[in-house]
Write an enzyme that holds these catalytic residues in place. Structure first.
Site, PDB file in Angstrom:
ATOM      1  N   CYS A  23       0.827  -1.211   0.000  1.00 52.86           N
ATOM      2  CA  CYS A  23       0.000   0.000   0.000  1.00 52.86           C
ATOM      3  C   CYS A  23       0.863   1.263   0.000  1.00 52.86           C
ATOM      4  CB  CYS A  23      -0.954  -0.013   1.184  1.00 52.86           C
ATOM      5  SG  CYS A  23      -0.204  -0.520   2.732  1.00 52.86           S
TER       6      CYS A  23
HETATM    7  N1  LIG Z   1      -4.223  -5.235   4.920  1.00 47.75           N
HETATM    8  C1  LIG Z   1      -3.637  -4.470   3.983  1.00 47.75           C
HETATM    9  O1  LIG Z   1      -3.866  -3.232   3.882  1.00 47.75           O
HETATM   10  C2  LIG Z   1      -2.677  -5.064   3.030  1.00 47.75           C
HETATM   11  C3  LIG Z   1      -2.256  -6.396   3.146  1.00 47.75           C
HETATM   12  N2  LIG Z   1      -1.385  -6.886   2.200  1.00 47.75           N
HETATM   13  C4  LIG Z   1      -0.870  -8.257   2.278  1.00 47.75           C
HETATM   14  O2  LIG Z   1      -1.903  -9.193   2.055  1.00 47.75           O
HETATM   15  C5  LIG Z   1      -1.598 -10.394   2.715  1.00 47.75           C
HETATM   16  C6  LIG Z   1      -2.778 -10.723   3.629  1.00 47.75           C
HETATM   17  O3  LIG Z   1      -2.856  -9.675   4.575  1.00 47.75           O
HETATM   18  P1  LIG Z   1      -4.170  -9.372   5.396  1.00 47.75           P
HETATM   19  O4  LIG Z   1      -5.350  -9.731   4.590  1.00 47.75           O
HETATM   20  O5  LIG Z   1      -4.029  -7.988   5.882  1.00 47.75           O
HETATM   21  O6  LIG Z   1      -3.945 -10.407   6.599  1.00 47.75           O
HETATM   22  P2  LIG Z   1      -5.023 -11.115   7.545  1.00 47.75           P
HETATM   23  O7  LIG Z   1      -4.254 -11.561   8.724  1.00 47.75           O
HETATM   24  O8  LIG Z   1      -6.191 -10.241   7.738  1.00 47.75           O
HETATM   25  O9  LIG Z   1      -5.480 -12.381   6.698  1.00 47.75           O
HETATM   26  C7  LIG Z   1      -4.605 -13.413   6.339  1.00 47.75           C
HETATM   27  C8  LIG Z   1      -5.407 -14.661   6.061  1.00 47.75           C
HETATM   28  O10 LIG Z   1      -4.500 -15.705   5.688  1.00 47.75           O
HETATM   29  C9  LIG Z   1      -4.773 -16.844   6.506  1.00 47.75           C
HETATM   30  N3  LIG Z   1      -3.555 -17.632   6.716  1.00 47.75           N
HETATM   31  C10 LIG Z   1      -2.488 -17.315   7.452  1.00 47.75           C
HETATM   32  N4  LIG Z   1      -1.546 -18.283   7.384  1.00 47.75           N
HETATM   33  C11 LIG Z   1      -2.053 -19.231   6.564  1.00 47.75           C
HETATM   34  C12 LIG Z   1      -1.569 -20.486   6.087  1.00 47.75           C
HETATM   35  N5  LIG Z   1      -0.375 -20.942   6.437  1.00 47.75           N
HETATM   36  N6  LIG Z   1      -2.368 -21.201   5.255  1.00 47.75           N
HETATM   37  C13 LIG Z   1      -3.569 -20.729   4.873  1.00 47.75           C
HETATM   38  N7  LIG Z   1      -4.091 -19.565   5.307  1.00 47.75           N
HETATM   39  C14 LIG Z   1      -3.334 -18.824   6.127  1.00 47.75           C
HETATM   40  C15 LIG Z   1      -5.261 -16.253   7.798  1.00 47.75           C
HETATM   41  O11 LIG Z   1      -5.946 -17.226   8.566  1.00 47.75           O
HETATM   42  P3  LIG Z   1      -6.038 -17.125  10.176  1.00 47.75           P
HETATM   43  O12 LIG Z   1      -7.245 -16.319  10.445  1.00 47.75           O
HETATM   44  O13 LIG Z   1      -6.125 -18.548  10.593  1.00 47.75           O
HETATM   45  O14 LIG Z   1      -4.768 -16.469  10.651  1.00 47.75           O
HETATM   46  C16 LIG Z   1      -6.175 -15.141   7.285  1.00 47.75           C
HETATM   47  O15 LIG Z   1      -7.423 -15.633   6.895  1.00 47.75           O
HETATM   48  C17 LIG Z   1      -0.333 -10.190   3.531  1.00 47.75           C
HETATM   49  O16 LIG Z   1       0.774 -10.703   2.858  1.00 47.75           O
HETATM   50  C18 LIG Z   1      -0.275  -8.672   3.632  1.00 47.75           C
HETATM   51  O17 LIG Z   1       1.053  -8.294   3.816  1.00 47.75           O
HETATM   52  C19 LIG Z   1      -0.989  -6.130   1.152  1.00 47.75           C
HETATM   53  C20 LIG Z   1      -1.370  -4.836   1.008  1.00 47.75           C
HETATM   54  C21 LIG Z   1      -2.205  -4.182   1.985  1.00 47.75           C
HETATM   55  C1  LIG Z   2      -0.462  -0.588   9.050  1.00 40.87           C
HETATM   56  C2  LIG Z   2       0.417  -1.749   8.728  1.00 40.87           C
HETATM   57  O1  LIG Z   2       0.835  -2.510   9.588  1.00 40.87           O
HETATM   58  N1  LIG Z   2       0.719  -1.915   7.463  1.00 40.87           N
HETATM   59  C3  LIG Z   2       1.551  -2.977   6.974  1.00 40.87           C
HETATM   60  C4  LIG Z   2       1.683  -2.918   5.507  1.00 40.87           C
HETATM   61  C5  LIG Z   2       0.423  -3.221   4.756  1.00 40.87           C
HETATM   62  C6  LIG Z   2       0.702  -3.616   3.334  1.00 40.87           C
HETATM   63  O2  LIG Z   2       0.929  -2.900   2.409  1.00 40.87           O
HETATM   64  O3  LIG Z   2       0.829  -4.884   3.130  1.00 40.87           O
HETATM   65  P1  LIG Z   2       2.042  -5.763   2.734  1.00 40.87           P
HETATM   66  O4  LIG Z   2       2.401  -6.367   4.037  1.00 40.87           O
HETATM   67  O5  LIG Z   2       1.538  -6.743   1.803  1.00 40.87           O
HETATM   68  O6  LIG Z   2       3.136  -5.046   2.138  1.00 40.87           O
HETATM   69  C7  LIG Z   2       2.948  -2.920   7.572  1.00 40.87           C
HETATM   70  O7  LIG Z   2       3.449  -1.838   7.819  1.00 40.87           O
HETATM   71  O8  LIG Z   2       3.565  -3.987   7.664  1.00 40.87           O
END
Ligand SMILES: NC(=O)C1=CN([C@@H]2O[C@H](COP(=O)(O)OP(=O)(O)OC[C@H]3O[C@@H](n4cnc5c(N)ncnc54)[C@H](OP(=O)(O)O)[C@@H]3O)[C@@H](O)[C@H]2O)C=CC1
Ligand SMILES: CC(=O)N[C@@H](CCC(=O)OP(=O)(O)O)C(=O)O
EC number: 1.2.1.38
Length: 310
Positions: A117
């Protein structure tokens, strides 16, 4: 037959938002596993290998494992939202507007790394100025940012929303990434075309979705003759014809008393601003987005659509 899409991690923050965006679509078939089975490796492997496009919304290690599961199956294309592959030269970086050829690279790719992000904002501001020769080699870039707390996934959402959480966070706004080794620095450097890593200072505010990324610049240290107006013109030229990333006209940004971090909540667009005073020697470049929109799930759906159109 409609292409099959499997969101691995569909019950997490990013995965759920992608699902919401796909809700009304009849041009794709969503494969799904029950929430209780979300960590069932055999079931995931089966779904991953049945998909035309797998969208990984998992932590880095689980993403790497999922990619292993499909590596021998060339029928499956992958969009990974984690940090794991963003500077891997074998992957297309999923920021379609970052240069003129990127959308075509994404269209043709088997493996697409969805951007972080913060890097979406930072690269969106920096890369066009590097490409235009405005930002010289060695310029000491700083990136200061605030994110909505959903950026920290399920864990941070619980810490911010549940006062009884054992690690509840009560601060309305906090800095983190204090050792200056945040995992987004490499992708900002590589895809920002920088020869020197930026100093990146992230923070989180007590709002769910939204993001401001700031890149302040001293004009005296940029290419000779650079002005606030020429920087703005370079950004406008770079994003001409784009509908997701827009550059706010100077007359409009000059009249703004403040920038609201949640203005684009729920939207998949990004706005870029050039702030400062005409004729003065400094500008502040600002990107405004939703960390879960253009910063994550919105970009993933945009990339999926590009790949489906190939
Ligand atoms: N949130 C954001 O703004 C952003 C997130 N991302 C990236 O997106 C990805 C997901 O993040 P986010 O959605 O925020 O994370 P969350 O923790 O909200 O969701 C992750 C999901 O993956 C599941 N999970 C974790 N480990 C495993 C595994 N070994 N096998 C199968 N499922 C698994 C979790 O299950 P459980 O509930 O059991 O832990 C959960 O449902 C990350 O790599 C993050 O860095 C990228 C950009 C922005
Ligand atoms: C607020 C907050 O914790 N933000 C995350 C980044 C969110 C994101 O861009 O996701 P990726 O992990 O996929 O890069 C951090 O700083 O690690």
């Amino acid at each position: 037959m409609a292409p099959k899409i499997f969101i691995d991690g569909e019950h997490g923050t990013t995965g759920l938002q992608i699902r919401t965006r796909m809700a009304g679509r009849h041009d794709v078939e969503l494969l799904s596993i029950p929430e209780a089975e979300r960590r069932n490796a055999a079931m995931r492997e089966d779904m991953l290998n049945s998909a035309d496009i797998a969208i990984l919304c998992l932590p880095d290690d689980a993403s790497k494992e999922a990619v292993q599961m499909v590596s021998a199956n060339n029928n499956v294309r992958v969009i990974d939202t984690s940090t794991a592959f963003r500077v891997n030269p074998g992957w297309a970086y999923g920021f379609a507007e970052m240069d003129g050829a990127q959308a075509d690279r994404i269209r043709a790719a088997r493996f697409v790394a969805n951007p972080g992000c913060y890097p979406t904002g930072a690269i969106g501001l920096i890369r066009p100025l590097r490409a235009a020769g405005i930002l010289p080699d060695g310029y000491p870039i700083t990136v200061n940012a605030v994110s909505g707390y959903t950026g920290g996934g399920k864990q941070m959402i619980a810490q911010m929303e549940n006062p009884d959480h054992p690690d509840a966070i009560t601060a309305p706004h906090f800095l983190y990434g204090l050792p200056l080794t945040h995992k987004h620095v490499p992708e900002m450097t590589v895809h920002g075309l920088l020869d020197r890593a930026p100093i990146f200072s992230p923070s989180v505010g007590k709002f769910a979705q939204g993001m401001i990324v700031q890149v302040p610049l001293h004009l005296d240290d940029l290419a000779e003759g650079t002005t606030m107006e020429s920087i703005h013109a370079a950004l406008v030229a770079h994003y001409a014809g784009q509908d997701i990333v827009s550059v706010v006209p100077l007359a409009e940004s000059n009249a703004l008393p403040r920038v609201n971090a949640v203005e684009l909540e729920g939207k998949d667009t990004m706005k870029l601003f050039v702030f400062g005073t005409s004729g003065a020697s400094q500008v502040n470049l600002v990107a405004l987005l939703d960390n879960l929109g253009k910063g994550a799930s919105g970009a993933a759906v945009q990339n999926m659509d590009l790949m489906l159109a190939s």
